[in-house]
Design a protein around this motif. Structure first.
Motif, short mmCIF file in Angstrom:
data_model
loop_
_atom_site.label_atom_id
_atom_site.label_comp_id
_atom_site.label_asym_id
_atom_site.label_seq_id
_atom_site.Cartn_x
_atom_site.Cartn_y
_atom_site.Cartn_z
N ASP A 1 0.83 -1.22 0.00
CA ASP A 1 0.00 0.00 0.00
C ASP A 1 0.86 1.26 0.00
O ASP A 1 0.68 2.15 -0.81
N ILE A 2 1.76 1.34 0.99
CA ILE A 2 2.69 2.48 1.04
C ILE A 2 4.09 1.92 0.85
O ILE A 2 4.49 0.98 1.52
N PHE A 3 4.80 2.47 -0.13
CA PHE A 3 6.12 1.92 -0.42
C PHE A 3 7.03 3.01 -0.97
O PHE A 3 6.58 4.04 -1.45
N ARG A 4 8.33 2.76 -0.86
CA ARG A 4 9.32 3.68 -1.40
C ARG A 4 10.15 2.98 -2.47
O ARG A 4 10.54 1.83 -2.28
N VAL A 5 10.37 3.68 -3.59
CA VAL A 5 11.22 3.15 -4.65
C VAL A 5 12.47 4.02 -4.68
O VAL A 5 12.38 5.24 -4.83
N ALA A 6 13.64 3.40 -4.51
CA ALA A 6 14.92 4.13 -4.55
C ALA A 6 15.59 3.85 -5.88
O ALA A 6 15.74 2.69 -6.27
N ILE A 7 15.97 4.91 -6.58
CA ILE A 7 16.71 4.73 -7.84
C ILE A 7 18.04 5.46 -7.75
O ILE A 7 18.07 6.68 -7.58
N ASP A 8 19.12 4.72 -7.81
CA ASP A 8 20.44 5.33 -7.80
C ASP A 8 21.17 5.01 -9.08
O ASP A 8 20.80 4.08 -9.81
N GLY A 9 22.23 5.79 -9.34
CA GLY A 9 23.05 5.52 -10.52
C GLY A 9 23.83 6.76 -10.89
O GLY A 9 23.61 7.84 -10.35
N GLY B 1 18.72 9.44 -6.97
CA GLY B 1 19.93 10.15 -6.52
C GLY B 1 21.14 9.26 -6.59
O GLY B 1 21.32 8.51 -7.56
N ARG B 2 22.02 9.35 -5.57
CA ARG B 2 23.24 8.55 -5.53
C ARG B 2 23.30 7.66 -4.31
O ARG B 2 23.94 6.61 -4.32
N ASP B 3 22.65 8.11 -3.23
CA ASP B 3 22.78 7.40 -1.94
C ASP B 3 21.40 7.08 -1.37
O ASP B 3 21.23 6.99 -0.16
N ILE B 4 20.41 6.91 -2.23
CA ILE B 4 19.05 6.69 -1.72
C ILE B 4 18.94 5.26 -1.15
O ILE B 4 18.54 5.08 0.00
N GLY B 5 19.33 4.27 -1.94
CA GLY B 5 19.23 2.88 -1.47
C GLY B 5 20.25 2.53 -0.40
O GLY B 5 20.03 1.63 0.41
N THR B 6 21.38 3.25 -0.37
CA THR B 6 22.43 2.91 0.60
C THR B 6 22.35 3.72 1.88
O THR B 6 22.92 3.36 2.89
N ASN B 7 21.62 4.87 1.83
CA ASN B 7 21.64 5.75 3.00
C ASN B 7 20.29 6.40 3.30
O ASN B 7 19.71 6.17 4.36
N VAL B 8 19.77 7.19 2.36
CA VAL B 8 18.57 8.00 2.66
C VAL B 8 17.37 7.11 3.01
O VAL B 8 16.73 7.29 4.04
N LEU B 9 17.08 6.14 2.14
CA LEU B 9 15.96 5.22 2.37
C LEU B 9 16.50 3.79 2.36
O LEU B 9 16.17 2.99 1.49
N LYS B 10 17.33 3.49 3.37
CA LYS B 10 17.98 2.18 3.43
C LYS B 10 16.97 1.05 3.46
O LYS B 10 17.25 -0.06 3.05
#
Ligand code: DC
Length: 218
Positions: A3-11, A125-134
């Motif tokens: 229902d509520i989810f976050r998608v992190a895209i880095d690169g 961004g660059r650090d979304i999956g590794t830091n901001v939204l781990k």
């Protein structure tokens, strides 16, 4: 899909993150947060005010009186729409420099986490999956060869009526890759649990379909 989810895209720069994230956000009917635009807004303001790219009182003072917001898909810096000023090669380089500074990252990461705390979002961004939204439910690492990224950027710049030499664009991309991947604080890297999508040779629509597929199937 939850229902509520976050998608992190880095690169890396020019991999097509924002084009893809925008289209996926509209396909999934969720908000898109462009964190690169936030670093660009800081670089733009610091450059305009002549604040040096180093930690110190001048930078602290500037950050304390800086407000960043998104509305209607555009970024607002201190209440003014700066969307059309932050995509120049100069501001790209400034953003890369200032984004290495701890006080800049601390301020923007706090803001980003707050923006993603109450609703479903896709954030790139660059650090979304590794830091901001781990703990993001979906993590994607979008990449492409430096040559293809430079070609895409050249086409974009030409369409905008501001063409640039391919060699210069490639050198710029390689320089920014180096800055983004080797900085001490939260450098660009693929999160261990991210799915890598190499977009070299893929069309925009193919990449959008692939990312939506990843969200639906997981
Ligand atoms: O994605 P972009 O090219 O608009 O990003 C501009 C700069 O900001 C880029 O050099 C890297 C930096 N950045 C960052 O350090 N962390 C993020 N989450 C997003 C961008």
């Amino acid at each position: 899909m939850k229902d509520i989810f976050r998608v992190a895209i880095d690169g890396p720069s020019g991999a097509g993150k924002s084009t893809i994230a925008k289209a996926v956000a509209s396909g999934l009917n969720i908000d898109y947060i462009d964190t690169g635009a936030m670093y660009r807004a800081i670089g733009y303001k610091a450059g305009r005010e002549g604040v040096a790219p180093e930690e110190g009182a001048a930078l602290e003072e500037m950050l304390a009186r800086t407000e960043i917001d998104f509305a209607g898909g555009r970024i607002y810096l201190d209440g003014a729409d700066v969307e059309s000023f932050i995509r120049t090669p100069e501001v790209s380089m400034l953003a890369s420099q200032y984004s290495a500074l701890p006080s800049v990252r601390e301020k923007l990461v706090e803001l980003q986490r707050d923006m993603a705390s109450r609703k479903s979002v896709i954030m790139d961004g660059r650090d979304i999956g590794t830091n901001v939204l781990k703990d993001a439910e979906y993590k994607i690492y979008l990449t492409a060869s430096a040559g293809e990224r430079a070609e895409r950027r050249c086409r974009e710049l030409e369409e905008k009526g501001t063409p640039q030499n391919y060699e210069d664009v490639l050198r710029d991309i390689e320089q920014r890759d180096h800055n983004d991947m080797t900085r001490k604080l939260n450098p660009l890297r693929k999160a261990d649990d991210a799915i890598e999508v190499d977009t070299t040779g893929m069309s925009i629509q193919e990449v959008i379909d692939r990312v939506i597929d990843i969200v639906y199937k997981n």
